[in-house]
Motif scaffolding. Structure first.
Motif, PDB file in Angstrom:
ATOM      1  N   ASP A 186       0.818  -1.213   0.000  1.00 41.27           N
ATOM      2  CA  ASP A 186       0.000   0.000   0.000  1.00 41.27           C
ATOM      3  C   ASP A 186       0.856   1.270   0.000  1.00 41.27           C
ATOM      4  O   ASP A 186       0.501   2.266  -0.627  1.00 41.27           O
ATOM      5  CB  ASP A 186      -0.953   0.009   1.199  1.00 41.27           C
ATOM      6  CG  ASP A 186      -2.075  -1.008   1.043  1.00 41.27           C
ATOM      7  OD1 ASP A 186      -2.371  -1.399  -0.106  1.00 41.27           O
ATOM      8  OD2 ASP A 186      -2.657  -1.412   2.066  1.00 41.27           O
ATOM      9  N   ASN A 240      -4.117  -0.120 -11.973  1.00 39.94           N
ATOM     10  CA  ASN A 240      -4.370  -1.532 -12.290  1.00 39.94           C
ATOM     11  C   ASN A 240      -3.214  -2.421 -11.842  1.00 39.94           C
ATOM     12  O   ASN A 240      -3.427  -3.515 -11.315  1.00 39.94           O
ATOM     13  CB  ASN A 240      -4.623  -1.713 -13.785  1.00 39.94           C
ATOM     14  CG  ASN A 240      -5.927  -1.098 -14.233  1.00 39.94           C
ATOM     15  OD1 ASN A 240      -6.779  -0.733 -13.426  1.00 39.94           O
ATOM     16  ND2 ASN A 240      -6.091  -0.947 -15.533  1.00 39.94           N
ATOM     17  N   LEU A 247      -3.327  -2.716  -7.991  1.00 38.43           N
ATOM     18  CA  LEU A 247      -4.378  -3.643  -7.570  1.00 38.43           C
ATOM     19  C   LEU A 247      -3.966  -5.084  -7.823  1.00 38.43           C
ATOM     20  O   LEU A 247      -4.227  -5.969  -6.997  1.00 38.43           O
ATOM     21  CB  LEU A 247      -5.693  -3.329  -8.288  1.00 38.43           C
ATOM     22  CG  LEU A 247      -6.356  -2.007  -7.901  1.00 38.43           C
ATOM     23  CD1 LEU A 247      -7.542  -1.725  -8.799  1.00 38.43           C
ATOM     24  CD2 LEU A 247      -6.749  -2.012  -6.437  1.00 38.43           C
ATOM     25  N   ASN A 295      -4.670  -2.145  -1.451  1.00 45.49           N
ATOM     26  CA  ASN A 295      -6.030  -1.895  -0.989  1.00 45.49           C
ATOM     27  C   ASN A 295      -6.692  -0.874  -1.919  1.00 45.49           C
ATOM     28  O   ASN A 295      -6.148   0.226  -2.075  1.00 45.49           O
ATOM     29  CB  ASN A 295      -5.968  -1.346   0.440  1.00 45.49           C
ATOM     30  CG  ASN A 295      -7.334  -1.077   1.025  1.00 45.49           C
ATOM     31  OD1 ASN A 295      -8.333  -0.971   0.330  1.00 45.49           O
ATOM     32  ND2 ASN A 295      -7.367  -0.943   2.334  1.00 45.49           N
ATOM     33  N   PRO A 296      -7.830  -1.191  -2.529  1.00 43.87           N
ATOM     34  CA  PRO A 296      -8.478  -0.256  -3.450  1.00 43.87           C
ATOM     35  C   PRO A 296      -8.875   1.059  -2.794  1.00 43.87           C
ATOM     36  O   PRO A 296      -9.002   2.074  -3.468  1.00 43.87           O
ATOM     37  CB  PRO A 296      -9.709  -1.005  -3.940  1.00 43.87           C
ATOM     38  CG  PRO A 296      -9.464  -2.425  -3.631  1.00 43.87           C
ATOM     39  CD  PRO A 296      -8.534  -2.468  -2.462  1.00 43.87           C
TER      40      PRO A 296
END
Length: 88
Positions: free
Chosen positions: A54, A78, A81, A86-87
């Motif tokens: 992250d 992209n 991810l 963590n989105p």
């Protein structure tokens, strides 16, 4: 042989990230060696040296956003991810 390899790598990247790599195809047509170097860039730019994913993703997204390239930013998101960031 190099042109074929670069074309294969561009096609793989386009499918994997749903990315418009037409500029890479243009580079590959005129300078396959340059295109190969561009395609190898993630090997160096995604090195984390043990940093949490992250933290790495935040730095990558922030620096790409600062460059003001929307398609590049989406590509970096992209890739982050894909690495498990963590989105949120």
């Amino acid at each position: 042989m190099l042109r074929w390899l670069v074309a294969k790598m561009v096609a793989t990247m386009r499918r994997r990230y749903d990315y418009d790599g037409s500029y890479l195809e243009e580079v590959a047509a005129s300078a396959p060696g340059a295109a190969m170097r561009l395609l190898l860039l993630p090997l160096f730019s995604q090195y984390r040296a043990g940093a949490p994913v992250d933290l790495w993703a935040g730095a990558a997204v922030a620096s790409t956003r600062d460059g003001d390239c929307g398609p590049c930013l989406q590509l970096v998101v992209n890739m982050a991810l894909e690495q498990g960031a963590n989105p949120g």
